[in-house]
Design an enzyme around this catalytic site. Structure first.
Site, PDB file in Angstrom:
ATOM      1  N   SER A 109       0.996  -1.662   0.001  1.00  0.00           N
ATOM      2  CA  SER A 109       0.218   0.257  -0.349  1.00  0.00           C
ATOM      3  C   SER A 109       0.783   1.013  -0.103  1.00  0.00           C
ATOM      4  O   SER A 109       1.206   1.580  -0.684  1.00  0.00           O
ATOM      5  CB  SER A 109      -0.746  -0.369   0.560  1.00  0.00           C
ATOM      6  OG  SER A 109      -1.626  -1.333   0.804  1.00  0.00           O
ATOM      7  N   ALA A 179      -2.610   4.013   3.922  1.00  0.00           N
ATOM      8  CA  ALA A 179      -3.639   3.076   5.067  1.00  0.00           C
ATOM      9  C   ALA A 179      -3.954   1.383   5.072  1.00  0.00           C
ATOM     10  O   ALA A 179      -3.695   0.892   6.485  1.00  0.00           O
ATOM     11  CB  ALA A 179      -4.971   3.581   4.586  1.00  0.00           C
ATOM     12  N   GLY A 180      -3.538   0.561   4.569  1.00  0.00           N
ATOM     13  CA  GLY A 180      -3.470  -0.656   3.751  1.00  0.00           C
ATOM     14  C   GLY A 180      -3.048  -0.977   5.330  1.00  0.00           C
ATOM     15  O   GLY A 180      -3.008  -2.039   6.045  1.00  0.00           O
ATOM     16  N   TYR A 188      -0.928   4.961  15.282  1.00  0.00           N
ATOM     17  CA  TYR A 188      -1.658   5.547  16.250  1.00  0.00           C
ATOM     18  C   TYR A 188      -0.644   7.036  15.865  1.00  0.00           C
ATOM     19  O   TYR A 188       0.416   6.948  15.635  1.00  0.00           O
ATOM     20  CB  TYR A 188      -0.536   5.081  18.152  1.00  0.00           C
ATOM     21  CG  TYR A 188       1.023   4.743  18.204  1.00  0.00           C
ATOM     22  CD1 TYR A 188       1.078   6.238  18.439  1.00  0.00           C
ATOM     23  CD2 TYR A 188       1.138   4.197  17.830  1.00  0.00           C
ATOM     24  CE1 TYR A 188       3.009   6.777  18.479  1.00  0.00           C
ATOM     25  CE2 TYR A 188       3.344   4.245  18.088  1.00  0.00           C
ATOM     26  CZ  TYR A 188       3.420   5.298  17.950  1.00  0.00           C
ATOM     27  OH  TYR A 188       5.314   5.497  18.579  1.00  0.00           O
ATOM     28  N   TYR A 475       6.356  -1.592  13.858  1.00  0.00           N
ATOM     29  CA  TYR A 475       7.702  -1.224  13.672  1.00  0.00           C
ATOM     30  C   TYR A 475       8.594  -2.106  13.610  1.00  0.00           C
ATOM     31  O   TYR A 475       8.884  -3.357  14.113  1.00  0.00           O
ATOM     32  CB  TYR A 475       8.418  -0.299  15.209  1.00  0.00           C
ATOM     33  CG  TYR A 475       7.552   1.120  14.407  1.00  0.00           C
ATOM     34  CD1 TYR A 475       8.313   1.841  13.573  1.00  0.00           C
ATOM     35  CD2 TYR A 475       7.389   1.676  15.653  1.00  0.00           C
ATOM     36  CE1 TYR A 475       7.540   3.163  13.048  1.00  0.00           C
ATOM     37  CE2 TYR A 475       6.782   2.983  15.277  1.00  0.00           C
ATOM     38  CZ  TYR A 475       6.439   3.865  14.408  1.00  0.00           C
ATOM     39  OH  TYR A 475       6.633   5.196  14.171  1.00  0.00           O
TER      40      TYR A 475
HETATM   41  P1  FDA Z   1       3.221  -1.540   3.238  1.00  0.00           P
HETATM   42  O1  FDA Z   1       3.071  -1.039   1.869  1.00  0.00           O
HETATM   43  O2  FDA Z   1       4.598  -1.590   3.223  1.00  0.00           O
HETATM   44  O3  FDA Z   1       2.702  -2.434   3.839  1.00  0.00           O
HETATM   45  C1  FDA Z   1       3.029  -2.656   5.772  1.00  0.00           C
HETATM   46  C2  FDA Z   1       2.543  -4.392   6.023  1.00  0.00           C
HETATM   47  O4  FDA Z   1       1.389  -4.767   5.181  1.00  0.00           O
HETATM   48  C3  FDA Z   1       3.404  -5.447   4.669  1.00  0.00           C
HETATM   49  O5  FDA Z   1       3.610  -6.047   5.270  1.00  0.00           O
HETATM   50  C4  FDA Z   1       2.375  -5.022   3.345  1.00  0.00           C
HETATM   51  O6  FDA Z   1       2.492  -6.223   2.303  1.00  0.00           O
HETATM   52  C5  FDA Z   1       0.795  -5.378   4.612  1.00  0.00           C
HETATM   53  N1  FDA Z   1      -0.229  -4.772   3.586  1.00  0.00           N
HETATM   54  C6  FDA Z   1       0.025  -3.513   2.995  1.00  0.00           C
HETATM   55  N2  FDA Z   1      -1.091  -3.270   2.307  1.00  0.00           N
HETATM   56  C7  FDA Z   1      -2.361  -4.768   2.948  1.00  0.00           C
HETATM   57  C8  FDA Z   1      -3.246  -4.755   2.293  1.00  0.00           C
HETATM   58  N3  FDA Z   1      -4.054  -3.859   1.607  1.00  0.00           N
HETATM   59  N4  FDA Z   1      -3.986  -5.796   3.105  1.00  0.00           N
HETATM   60  C9  FDA Z   1      -3.069  -6.349   3.369  1.00  0.00           C
HETATM   61  N5  FDA Z   1      -2.167  -6.579   3.459  1.00  0.00           N
HETATM   62  C10 FDA Z   1      -1.237  -4.917   3.718  1.00  0.00           C
HETATM   63  N6  FDA Z   1       3.152   3.785  12.835  1.00  0.00           N
HETATM   64  C11 FDA Z   1       2.648   4.240  13.883  1.00  0.00           C
HETATM   65  O7  FDA Z   1       1.855   3.777  14.447  1.00  0.00           O
HETATM   66  N7  FDA Z   1       2.630   5.644  14.013  1.00  0.00           N
HETATM   67  C12 FDA Z   1       3.127   6.795  13.023  1.00  0.00           C
HETATM   68  O8  FDA Z   1       3.231   7.795  13.395  1.00  0.00           O
HETATM   69  C13 FDA Z   1       3.966   5.746  11.986  1.00  0.00           C
HETATM   70  N8  FDA Z   1       4.920   6.742  11.356  1.00  0.00           N
HETATM   71  C14 FDA Z   1       6.343   5.444  10.910  1.00  0.00           C
HETATM   72  C15 FDA Z   1       7.140   6.741  10.069  1.00  0.00           C
HETATM   73  C16 FDA Z   1       8.012   6.253   8.899  1.00  0.00           C
HETATM   74  C17 FDA Z   1       8.097   7.466   8.524  1.00  0.00           C
HETATM   75  C18 FDA Z   1       7.852   4.958   8.893  1.00  0.00           C
HETATM   76  C19 FDA Z   1       8.449   3.903   7.917  1.00  0.00           C
HETATM   77  C20 FDA Z   1       6.963   3.878   9.543  1.00  0.00           C
HETATM   78  C21 FDA Z   1       5.672   4.676  10.475  1.00  0.00           C
HETATM   79  N9  FDA Z   1       4.742   3.659  11.518  1.00  0.00           N
HETATM   80  C22 FDA Z   1       4.234   4.360  11.726  1.00  0.00           C
HETATM   81  C23 FDA Z   1       5.436   2.413  11.036  1.00  0.00           C
HETATM   82  C24 FDA Z   1       3.827   1.904  10.127  1.00  0.00           C
HETATM   83  O9  FDA Z   1       2.576   1.725  10.050  1.00  0.00           O
HETATM   84  C25 FDA Z   1       4.034   0.468   9.146  1.00  0.00           C
HETATM   85  O10 FDA Z   1       4.917   0.784   9.126  1.00  0.00           O
HETATM   86  C26 FDA Z   1       2.486   0.680   7.905  1.00  0.00           C
HETATM   87  O11 FDA Z   1       2.899  -0.445   7.843  1.00  0.00           O
HETATM   88  C27 FDA Z   1       3.280   0.780   6.890  1.00  0.00           C
HETATM   89  O12 FDA Z   1       1.931   1.060   5.985  1.00  0.00           O
HETATM   90  P2  FDA Z   1       2.250   1.310   4.654  1.00  0.00           P
HETATM   91  O13 FDA Z   1       0.729   0.896   3.789  1.00  0.00           O
HETATM   92  O14 FDA Z   1       2.909   2.289   4.300  1.00  0.00           O
HETATM   93  O15 FDA Z   1       3.538  -0.243   4.266  1.00  0.00           O
END
Ligand code: FDA
Length: 539
Positions: A109, A179-180, A188, A475
């Site tokens: 996502s 969001a995903g 949080y 994390y």
């Molecule tokens: P990404 O796409 O990499 O997905 C993360 C995981 O979820 C993977 O295993 C992926 O395969 C799976 N996934 C993604 N989409 C999916 C879907 N539609 N259906 C099923 N599985 C799916 N956290 C927090 O709580 N508060 C914060 O303020 C922050 N801030 C922050 C800043 C920075 C710079 C980073 C690198 C990380 C954070 N985080 C955070 C952590 C963040 O919440 C965590 O890394 C999330 O999993 C990221 O979601 P993404 O969709 O961006 O990641």
């Protein structure tokens, strides 16, 4: 004869596309593409949805959502194809063809997975990239919204603020997080002491299960709906969209920052903070960042504790509250700023306090290489322990390191541990996330930074939660333990599983066994099913 000719047409288009790009492929790759092209049916769709290696856009599509350059080196395993579905049927087709031809699927996502699991795998894989699933529908009358998984938190906050400045959503602080993944692990941010996690405020979802069925809350059942709100991504299915409950915020909030370095009593003030912050009213969010900074003595470094927070209220109320409960901080009016909630998103996201349009820009902040680890703290750390923590930030590897320490309490204390998979609720004073960063150019030396974060983690052992030593799944930290690529026993996954989920791990395994018994959706830290049928057969 007509039917085979017709059905081959889209595939021939892919062949042309691949030959133009110079790609060489083996049988399973062709079979996968053949399968997918038959299902997508026309060239213009295929060219917008399938990106194979050597396609001129492959690298830009791959890199567009890599938020940890530790995983964008020439040695990083690359997907054989990236699929960017335009509609639900494309998602189902990708799932069908990956299953049929034995490719692992990594769902992406926002791409912020700290260990890169949404776009890296050690076995042949394809990325299902939801970058075109970014629609957001805000219904202020009913105070709800539907948000597709590929939307970023910045896009979500922007869409809400475009309609009202008195509703918001309690999710993370980094505007490019998707969001995903975020909702799948809890999520949080500045409103969590008042309203809980993002996951606590999800009221429905649209998901495709391993059999290609499109499910909502009712049809997936309460067990699965429970599991997808915090049990970690890439495990129970592909979540396409989430229905969320919006929460009220005042038109004016007050943000503040107070910096205290070692020479300004940072250690003592942080020590005191531990006794107070989690008991403050839930309208107040307070986070401490520990970083290395320049000292007032030329050429010297010191360590700074940055106390940054937000009150859902005005500046006078904030100052009176802090002067009463935490006078040691010395909060003054010049440290405070009244603004709208959407402006506070810029403030906490490290963005310029100008146009909120920047929330739509995924490249507004530089991308670095990083390693993260997390802890939960239940008893105040003695002053000597904080001194040691601070001194580690004076080490050379910590030039770009941060410990982020948000106070818990408030609403988090009221939600039972088993309400959702995220178990770290009452009894936590704060969470600590340690992040060490370096530039992409320094990737060859990543080992020294990663060792530093492991030493820090080891140093913290006496001061943090025990049995299990709890950690936050969002994390992600592969040091905690990983699955095998094929069969992973309950015992093996328990090593990391209980740290993220405590006793909820058991229920997550039960749900996984029911919805994906063959473990199609998997990664190094996805919940495994109990003994898979293929294991029973001795495979
Ligand atoms: P990404 O796409 O990499 O997905 C993360 C995981 O979820 C993977 O295993 C992926 O395969 C799976 N996934 C993604 N989409 C999916 C879907 N539609 N259906 C099923 N599985 C799916 N956290 C927090 O709580 N508060 C914060 O303020 C922050 N801030 C922050 C800043 C920075 C710079 C980073 C690198 C990380 C954070 N985080 C955070 C952590 C963040 O919440 C965590 O890394 C999330 O999993 C990221 O979601 P993404 O969709 O961006 O990641």
């Amino acid at each position: 004869m007509k039917f085979p000719q017709f059905s081959m047409l889209p595939f021939l288009m892919v062949v042309v596309m691949l030959s133009l790009s110079g790609t060489t492929l083996s049988h399973p790759h062709w079979d996968f593409l053949h399968c997918l092209s038959l299902r997508l049916a026309n060239y213009s769709t295929i060219s917008k949805v399938i990106y194979v290696q050597n396609n001129p856009s492959y690298s830009s599509v791959l890199n567009a959502s890599i938020h940890n350059t530790r995983f964008s080196t020439p040695a990083t395993p690359k997907p054989f194809a990236i699929i960017t579905p335009l509609k639900t049927s494309h998602v189902r087709s990708t799932l069908y063809c990956s299953k049929k031809h034995g490719f692992q699927l990594r769902i992406r996502s926002g791409g912020h997975d700290v260990e890169g699991l949404s776009y890296v795998s050690e076995v042949p894989f394809v990325i299902l990239d939801l970058l075109n699933f970014r629609a957001i529908k805000v219904d202020t009358k009913n105070e709800v919204a539907w948000v597709q998984s590929g939307a970023t938190l910045g896009e979500l906050y922007y869409a809400i603020a475009a309609k009202t400045n008195t509703l918001a959503f309690p999710a993370g602080m980094c505007h490019t997080v998707g969001a995903g993944g975020h909702f799948s692990g809890g999520g949080y941010g500045t409103l969590f002491r008042k309203y809980g996690l993002a996951a606590d405020n999800i009221i429905d979802a649209r998901m495709i299960d391993v059999n290609g069925r499109i499910l909502d809350r009712k049809s997936m059942g309460e067990d699965v709906f429970w599991a997808i709100r915090g049990g970690g991504g890439n495990t129970f299915g592909i979540v396409l969209a989430w229905k969320i409950k919006l929460v009220p915020v005042p038109a004016v909030v007050t943000v503040f920052t107070v910096n205290k370095n070692l020479e300004q009593n940072a250690t003592k003030i942080l020590h005191r903070w531990q006794y107070i912050a989690h008991k403050l009213p839930d309208d107040l969010f307070m986070n401490v960042w520990i970083t290395k900074v320049n000292s007032s003595q030329v050429g010297m470094k010191t360590v700074q504790a940055t106390f940054r927070g937000m009150l859902l209220g005005g500046v006078d109320e904030l100052i009176a509250l802090i002067q009463d409960k935490f006078p040691e901080l010395g909060l003054a009016e010049e440290n405070c700023n009244e603004m709208s909630w959407i402006e506070s998103v810029l403030y906490f996201g490290g963005l310029p306090l100008q146009s909120v349009d920047i929330l739509l820009d995924k490249n507004a902040l530089p991308t670095l290489s990083l390693k993260a680890k997390s802890d939960y703290v239940k008893e105040p750390i003695p002053e000597s322990g904080i001194e040691g923590l601070m001194s580690m930030f004076l080490e050379e590897e910590a030039d770009n390191a941060v410990a982020m320490i948000p106070a818990f309490g408030g609403k988090m204390d009221d939600i039972p541990e088993n309400e959702l998979p995220y178990p770290h609720r009452a009894g936590n004073l704060f969470e600590a996330t340690y992040i060490v960063q370096w530039t992409k150019e320094e990737n060859a030396e990543s080992g020294k930074y990663i060792s530093w974060s492991r030493r820090l983690y080891s140093y913290m052992t006496p001061y943090v939660s025990k049995s299990p030593r709890e950690a936050y799944v969002n994390y992600r930290d592969l040091d905690l333990g990983i699955n095998n690529n094929d069969y992973t026993s309950y015992e093996q996954a328990s090593i990391w599983g209980f740290k993220y989920f405590k006793n909820n791990f058991k229920r997550l395994v039960q749900v996984k066994t029911k919805v994906d018994p063959m473990n199609f959706f998997r990664n190094e830290q996805s919940i495994p099913p109990l003994l898979s049928p293929w294991k029973k057969k001795g495979n």
